[in-house]
Design a protein around this motif. Structure first.
Motif, PDB file in Angstrom:
ATOM      1  N   ALA A   1      41.897  37.823  49.127  1.00  0.00           N
ATOM      2  CA  ALA A   1      41.730  37.607  50.680  1.00  0.00           C
ATOM      3  C   ALA A   1      40.000  36.910  51.019  1.00  0.00           C
ATOM      4  O   ALA A   1      39.137  36.908  51.156  1.00  0.00           O
ATOM      5  N   PHE A   2      39.377  39.077  50.589  1.00  0.00           N
ATOM      6  CA  PHE A   2      37.986  38.802  50.932  1.00  0.00           C
ATOM      7  C   PHE A   2      37.451  37.319  49.866  1.00  0.00           C
ATOM      8  O   PHE A   2      36.330  37.159  50.707  1.00  0.00           O
ATOM      9  N   PHE A   3      37.600  37.584  48.544  1.00  0.00           N
ATOM     10  CA  PHE A   3      37.215  36.717  47.831  1.00  0.00           C
ATOM     11  C   PHE A   3      36.785  35.855  48.376  1.00  0.00           C
ATOM     12  O   PHE A   3      36.074  34.697  47.819  1.00  0.00           O
ATOM     13  N   THR A   4      38.203  34.850  48.134  1.00  0.00           N
ATOM     14  CA  THR A   4      38.434  34.229  49.159  1.00  0.00           C
ATOM     15  C   THR A   4      37.382  33.242  50.425  1.00  0.00           C
ATOM     16  O   THR A   4      36.904  32.212  50.372  1.00  0.00           O
TER      17      THR A   4
ATOM     18  N   VAL B   1      45.756  35.093  39.485  1.00  0.00           N
ATOM     19  CA  VAL B   1      44.815  34.739  38.038  1.00  0.00           C
ATOM     20  C   VAL B   1      44.638  37.066  38.349  1.00  0.00           C
ATOM     21  O   VAL B   1      44.030  37.191  37.512  1.00  0.00           O
ATOM     22  N   LYS B   2      44.069  37.336  39.428  1.00  0.00           N
ATOM     23  CA  LYS B   2      43.427  38.621  39.752  1.00  0.00           C
ATOM     24  C   LYS B   2      42.113  39.493  38.403  1.00  0.00           C
ATOM     25  O   LYS B   2      42.665  39.769  38.099  1.00  0.00           O
ATOM     26  N   PRO B   3      41.285  38.552  38.863  1.00  0.00           N
ATOM     27  CA  PRO B   3      39.382  39.030  38.916  1.00  0.00           C
ATOM     28  C   PRO B   3      39.403  40.004  38.458  1.00  0.00           C
ATOM     29  O   PRO B   3      40.122  41.084  40.124  1.00  0.00           O
ATOM     30  N   GLN B   4      38.812  41.068  37.865  1.00  0.00           N
ATOM     31  CA  GLN B   4      38.451  42.406  38.581  1.00  0.00           C
ATOM     32  C   GLN B   4      37.439  41.982  39.706  1.00  0.00           C
ATOM     33  O   GLN B   4      36.739  41.210  40.299  1.00  0.00           O
TER      34      GLN B   4
ATOM     35  N   PHE C   1      47.151  45.852  49.030  1.00  0.00           N
ATOM     36  CA  PHE C   1      45.800  46.045  49.038  1.00  0.00           C
ATOM     37  C   PHE C   1      45.767  44.637  48.246  1.00  0.00           C
ATOM     38  O   PHE C   1      44.253  44.039  48.746  1.00  0.00           O
ATOM     39  N   ASP C   2      45.734  44.904  47.206  1.00  0.00           N
ATOM     40  CA  ASP C   2      45.154  43.266  46.363  1.00  0.00           C
ATOM     41  C   ASP C   2      45.047  42.463  46.527  1.00  0.00           C
ATOM     42  O   ASP C   2      44.068  41.201  46.429  1.00  0.00           O
ATOM     43  N   ASP C   3      46.098  41.927  47.500  1.00  0.00           N
ATOM     44  CA  ASP C   3      46.152  40.276  48.291  1.00  0.00           C
ATOM     45  C   ASP C   3      44.722  40.172  49.107  1.00  0.00           C
ATOM     46  O   ASP C   3      43.985  39.192  50.134  1.00  0.00           O
ATOM     47  N   LEU C   4      44.886  41.906  50.210  1.00  0.00           N
ATOM     48  CA  LEU C   4      43.824  42.102  50.664  1.00  0.00           C
ATOM     49  C   LEU C   4      42.042  41.582  50.403  1.00  0.00           C
ATOM     50  O   LEU C   4      41.796  41.075  50.954  1.00  0.00           O
TER      51      LEU C   4
ATOM     52  N   ILE D   1      40.098  43.125  41.229  1.00  0.00           N
ATOM     53  CA  ILE D   1      41.613  42.682  42.197  1.00  0.00           C
ATOM     54  C   ILE D   1      42.620  43.457  41.101  1.00  0.00           C
ATOM     55  O   ILE D   1      43.435  44.062  41.971  1.00  0.00           O
ATOM     56  N   ARG D   2      42.338  43.201  39.506  1.00  0.00           N
ATOM     57  CA  ARG D   2      43.427  43.685  38.900  1.00  0.00           C
ATOM     58  C   ARG D   2      43.207  44.845  38.618  1.00  0.00           C
ATOM     59  O   ARG D   2      43.926  45.287  38.113  1.00  0.00           O
ATOM     60  N   TYR D   3      42.596  45.476  38.593  1.00  0.00           N
ATOM     61  CA  TYR D   3      42.183  46.867  38.681  1.00  0.00           C
ATOM     62  C   TYR D   3      42.459  47.576  39.546  1.00  0.00           C
ATOM     63  O   TYR D   3      43.799  48.750  38.842  1.00  0.00           O
ATOM     64  N   TYR D   4      42.781  47.669  40.334  1.00  0.00           N
ATOM     65  CA  TYR D   4      43.471  47.985  42.019  1.00  0.00           C
ATOM     66  C   TYR D   4      45.531  47.774  41.801  1.00  0.00           C
ATOM     67  O   TYR D   4      45.881  48.772  42.151  1.00  0.00           O
ATOM     68  N   ASP D   5      45.559  46.523  41.166  1.00  0.00           N
ATOM     69  CA  ASP D   5      46.987  45.654  41.170  1.00  0.00           C
ATOM     70  C   ASP D   5      47.094  46.764  40.274  1.00  0.00           C
ATOM     71  O   ASP D   5      48.771  47.758  40.481  1.00  0.00           O
ATOM     72  N   ARG D   6      46.658  47.432  38.595  1.00  0.00           N
ATOM     73  CA  ARG D   6      47.129  48.510  38.306  1.00  0.00           C
ATOM     74  C   ARG D   6      47.166  49.476  38.744  1.00  0.00           C
ATOM     75  O   ARG D   6      48.333  50.886  37.749  1.00  0.00           O
ATOM     76  N   HIS D   7      46.439  50.183  39.640  1.00  0.00           N
ATOM     77  CA  HIS D   7      46.093  51.557  39.510  1.00  0.00           C
ATOM     78  C   HIS D   7      46.845  52.236  41.154  1.00  0.00           C
ATOM     79  O   HIS D   7      46.868  53.230  41.319  1.00  0.00           O
TER      80      HIS D   7
END
Length: 182
Positions: free
Chosen positions: A162-165, A136-139, A156-159, A141-147
């Motif tokens: 992991a943090f949100f999990t 889903v890549k909520p914010q 980094f986006d998977d890190l 995560i989505r921001y960093y995935d795109r930028h």
């Protein structure tokens, strides 16, 4: 057998045809094998989920043989190797975050498993939450995935997922379980 650029992208009238990585591609460079988590990323169905599942046997192995300090150090090293491997593989495929590059899921979920209670219910919940956040890549995560691009962006986006999990699991443990609801 080595894979040349002409194998990946042949000149044509329009854009190059999509390259489908295979076992020959993985064996052509160590970075490709790492980025695809030893071949898990070649799965035709849900390669990210398969890459996440690779973390389970690795966790069992590392948890058995390594002290906590060395286990965390190894995760750090695997993350740094992933920056290199995913960056190089993304360039070779001319797709910076190819769906078959699943090392990011493997390493990030290793970190999740390290901090998750060693019980199947907790690990199943961690798996479901991690996959949810990764898909889903909520914010933000989505921001960093795109930028953030390149190998660091892939990792980094998977890190963050992991943090949100871990944040959700710790919240569940601290507030719900401590109140005696279950």
């Amino acid at each position: 057998m080595t894979i040349s650029e002409s194998d990946i992208h042949s000149p044509s009238s329009g854009s190059p045809p999509p390259f489908r990585p295979n076992v020959d591609f993985l064996y052509s460079h160590p970075a490709y094998m790492i980025a695809f988590s030893g071949g898990a990323g070649l799965s035709p169905i849900a390669p990210g989920t398969v890459g996440t599942l690779v973390a389970f046997p690795l966790f069992s192995l590392f948890n058995h043989y390594l002290s906590p300090f060395y286990f965390l150090l190894l995760i750090d090293i695997l993350f740094i190797i992933g920056i290199w491997a995913c960056g190089l593989t993304g360039k070779a495929l001319r797709e910076p975050d190819h769906s078959g590059m699943v090392w990011d899921e493997t390493v990030a979920f290793l970190l999740v498993l390290y901090f998750t209670p060693d019980h199947w219910a907790w690990q199943l919940a961690a798996f479901a939450l991690f996959r949810l956040f990764d898909i889903v890549k909520p914010q933000p995560i989505r921001y960093y995935d795109r930028h953030i691009k390149g190998g660091f962006g892939v990792m980094f986006d998977d890190l963050l997922a992991a943090f949100f999990t871990l944040l959700c699991l710790s919240g569940w443990k601290a507030w719900v379980l401590s109140e005696g609801y279950f």
